[in-house]
Scaffold this motif. Structure first.
Motif: not given
Length: 431
Positions: A247, A251, A254, A256-257, A259-260, A263
């Protein structure tokens, strides 16, 4: 390096070995002009990778025909130990003789081919590179530490336990991929003359190994043995073992994001508070982060009281790199591993052990130790990690000398921040 094997490797272009890699001056600890020797480029063409895969998963290449490289370095577990029951306790795996054990947890074979040949960085004052926890597979023999490492377990009496390198070559000849070996290396193993009782000599559990060979066959066996190591390393250098498919990689691309929580964990990981990337380097400008600087460190990890090494010898102390180099100043230092696949396992409930001796059983324990090692009281006895967490203490380091107190021990992380770092590390598992 034996000239026979080097010549055969160069003849078909499998090695690109910088001569500084064998320059003793490049390895001199007190030299100000130490040069970094880089590992050779391992051929990852399809036939050699396929041969390496066959060798890697072949259980017949052991004294009792019951243990392969994958037995301790399983892909589903991030190429490390696959038995939850073993991981939950001593974390040291039995060899082909099931009553024999080594003294360390299996390191990951994934991303291992990126390690440079072991050298001393005079500027940093650190040894860098090599494989095994203590770096003893330096890479000087075959041009890559992974290739050097691949050959050691075959003859180790507590691992695959074969009595002689000729047994490895003979068993490869008897396998169903000897034609592939011939195609890759140009050597027909059926041309070698082995004793009629070779299989019995290689398999028997007692008695001396006394097979004899002509000088020509002896040289060919030496060459073929090295080629086995090079082919296994070629498989380990392939995209199958090092896919960079986590993942985290998505990420960075660019795609996939985070989670908070992930991050926050990443920000802490690369930041000045947690200091993780001081050794487990993360570089956003690098398309292939390896999350290691290939150095060695004494983190103050306690003895694992459930390890067979300590049960068989209560006086045993794992000196790590210091034991490999016979250098008191390096005692207790173990290789900084890659964090790729650090959480990879089949199922979230399956135990995966951490550190060279498997003392910790969860990433949560690891991060808490980094954060509080120098804050909590010292446990009054040889507690397991679970017992230490319950008692809110940590046992004394196995090796008290050379403990890193600059980058861990009292980080001041909150429980939320510890959990965030764990969440980020879980993004490093290949998919």
């Amino acid at each position: 390096m034996r000239l026979t094997s080097l010549a055969s490797a160069l003849a078909i272009g499998l090695l690109a070995i910088p001569m500084t890699g064998c320059d003793e001056n490049a390895l001199e600890p007190n030299s100000d002009s130490a040069v970094r020797p880089t590992a050779s480029i391992l051929t990852a063409d399809a036939p050699n990778v396929e041969l390496g895969r066959e060798l890697y998963f072949d259980k017949s290449l052991s004294r009792n025909g019951n243990q392969s490289c994958a037995s301790c370095h399983d892909p589903k577990w991030g190429f490390t130990g696959p038995n939850p029951a073993v991981n939950d306790r001593g974390a040291v795996y039995a060899g082909s003789f099931r009553q024999r054990f080594g003294n360390r947890k299996p390191p990951s074979a994934a991303y291992a081919t990126f390690a440079p040949i072991r050298y001393f960085d005079a500027t940093e004052g650190l040894w860098i590179g090599g494989n095994f926890w203590d770096g003893r597979a330096t890479g000087e023999e075959l041009g890559n530490p992974a290739a050097d490492q691949a050959l050691r377990p075959f003859l180790n009496p507590v691992e695959q336990a074969l009595p002689d390198r000729s047994c490895v070559v003979y068993l490869v000849r008897e396998g169903n991929y000897s034609d592939l070996f011939h195609a890759v290396w140009g050597m027909d193993l059926t041309d070698l003359e082995f004793p009629k009782d070779m299989k019995q000599q290689c398999r028997r559990s007692t008695g001396d190994f006394d097979a004899e060979f002509s000088p020509e066959d002896e040289a060919a066996i030496d060459a073929a043995y090295d080629q086995v190591g090079l082919s296994i390393a070629a498989f380990e250098a392939s995209a199958e073992v090092n896919p960079f498919s986590s993942k985290y990689d998505a990420w960075k691309a660019g795609m996939e994001e985070f989670t908070d929580q992930e991050e926050l964990g990443f920000e802490l990981f690369i930041g000045e508070k947690a200091l993780c990337s001081a050794c487990h380097i993360a570089d956003l400008a690098d398309s292939q982060d390896l999350f290691t600087d290939f150095s060695f460190d004494n983190l103050g990890v306690p003895k694992n009281p459930e390890s067979p090494a300590y049960k068989s010898d209560p006086t045993f102390v794992d000196l790590g790199l210091g034991g490999s180099l016979f250098d008191l100043g390096e005692n207790g230092k173990q290789k900084v591993p890659t964090l790729r696949n650090v959480g990879k396992r089949p199922g979230t409930q399956a135990t995966k052990a951490y550190m060279h001796n498997g003392y910790f059983k969860t990433l949560e324990q690891v991060v808490n130790f980094y954060n509080t090692r120098d804050v909590k009281d010292v446990c009054p006895g040889p507690y397991t990690a679970d017992e230490a967490m319950a008692a809110d203490c940590w046992p004394a380091p196995e090796v008290a000398a050379n403990v890193n107190s600059d980058e861990l021990g009292d980080l001041g992380l909150t429980a939320e921040e510890e959990a965030a770092i764990v969440a980020f590390m879980l993004t490093l598992s290949d998919r």
